[in-house]
Design a protein around this motif. Structure first.
Motif, PDB file in Angstrom:
ATOM      1  N   GLU A   1       7.767   5.194   0.102  1.00  0.00           N
ATOM      2  CA  GLU A   1       7.153   5.326   1.429  1.00  0.00           C
ATOM      3  C   GLU A   1       8.179   5.914   2.398  1.00  0.00           C
ATOM      4  O   GLU A   1       9.262   5.362   2.555  1.00  0.00           O
TER       5      GLU A   1
ATOM      6  N   ALA B   1       2.602  -1.773   0.975  1.00  0.00           N
ATOM      7  CA  ALA B   1       3.054  -0.933   2.085  1.00  0.00           C
ATOM      8  C   ALA B   1       2.082  -1.028   3.254  1.00  0.00           C
ATOM      9  O   ALA B   1       2.494  -1.098   4.426  1.00  0.00           O
TER      10      ALA B   1
ATOM     11  N   ARG C   1      -0.659  -0.827  -3.879  1.00  0.00           N
ATOM     12  CA  ARG C   1      -0.651  -0.055  -2.630  1.00  0.00           C
ATOM     13  C   ARG C   1      -0.873  -0.924  -1.399  1.00  0.00           C
ATOM     14  O   ARG C   1      -0.578  -0.516  -0.273  1.00  0.00           O
TER      15      ARG C   1
END
Lengths: 197, 197
Positions: free
Chosen positions: A20, A108, A105
């Motif tokens: 990220e 994040a 996912r």
DNA sequence: CATCGGCGATGACATTTGTCATCGCCGCCC
DNA sequence: GGGCGGCGATGACAAATGTCATCGCCGATG
């Protein structure tokens, strides 16, 4: 920063977050006390803590970090979504409670939401925690039941806790009834499932 | 390919392996049966399996994969480095046995060594597995002890396994003695620690 | 073919565990 | 001031658990 005792999982999570662009892992720790020390030194925006860690459990560490590094938001990431864990985490001032079996996912995404001032909790888990009610065990009952997890006999526990055997039996008996179990083993199981130990 | 039931860990491991230029994750699975299906479909060079998975444990899945996809090498990646697990994994034809608390960089290294035809086993764990000797419990003893983990009473177990109560008591008693425990709870603990259940 | 081990069962026995009533001492709160 | 709940203890009792000896039936193994 990232606190997690299993090296491989810690490294893997670090690599996941490294993908990220707006997230950077600035510190890692493998134990509760280490997490505390790292948090105080690097003063991260976010501390992501596992619960099951040697030395000091992640929830206790969360409370300490909140106290000593107030600008740092604490997120709990755990294997076991036990109602009692969630409750204690919230009381310790955690901003998020995630379980490891949700998709990767979401991690994040949750971090960004916490940075945006939100609190992140699995809705189903929240409902379970509320409907289960608070821990019905008195501190002493918890202690005695906790001393019984490893198969210790009554007299072992009595020695270890400096109580008479009869008293130990009484505490175990009331713990068994409060957990609606049929014997101490079931009581331990049910209490652990709820996160009461 | 990667089989691991905790989504977040699975995703993180995938990202970790994605960093390696010579490694590609070609399939993922969250349960034992799913791992088997994916392995048969994609026929990967390597299957990396967790042990604790719903449906079918990773060791059983390893044996099946070895049988049905012989060109695929199986690696076990587990939280618990129990001697009995290692032994069973080797008997199932695994090429590697890794524990999750070793450092993250060892994973890619181990994969390369397996691709090079080596077998990868933690030396300390191998020594423990050899010195501990084989599982001393008879199949029936294992079954009965396994039925006792959740705090079931003697009569529960007798009903579930279609045995008389006396027989259940006898099996439990001999399991207790073989594990050098003082009661069934200790016996369960010790057996689990050794990977005998 | 004899022996050994696993399986299944029974009965007897001692020990451990769980329950209940009851007591005293606190501290808290209405 | 009285009631309640937590803590610690005792004694008595019933139920569950663990141990042991013994039996019969197998199949494998020497």
């Amino acid at each position: 920063m990232l606190a997690e005792d299993q090296g491989m999982v810690r490294g893997a999570l670090a690599s996941l977050l490294g993908l990220e662009p707006d997230i950077e892992v600035v510190g890692e720790a493998a134990t509760g006390p280490e997490a505390l020390a790292v948090a105080e030194r690097v003063r991260p925006d976010i501390a992501l803590l596992d619960i099951e860690m040697p030395g000091m459990d992640g929830i206790t560490a969360a409370g300490e970090i909140r106290r000593r590094v107030p600008e740092c938001q604490v997120m709990i990431l755990t294997t076991f979504g036990r109602p009692g864990y969630l409750r204690r985490a919230m009381e310790a001032g955690a901003a998020a409670f995630l379980v490891k079996d949700s998709p990767a996912r979401e991690l994040a995404a949750a971090i960004r939401r916490v940075l945006g001032g939100e609190r992140v909790i699995d809705p189903g888990l929240a409902a379970a925690a509320l409907s289960a009610g608070p821990n019905p065990l008195s501190p002493r009952e918890r202690e005695v039941l906790g001393a019984a997890v490893d198969g210790s006999t009554i007299s072992d526990i009595a020695d270890r806790l400096h109580l008479s055997e009869g008293t130990v039996r009484n505490y175990l008996s009331s713990a068994i009834q409060k957990t609606a179990a049929r014997n101490r083993i079931e009581a331990v199981q049910k209490a652990q499932l709820q996160g009461w130990l």
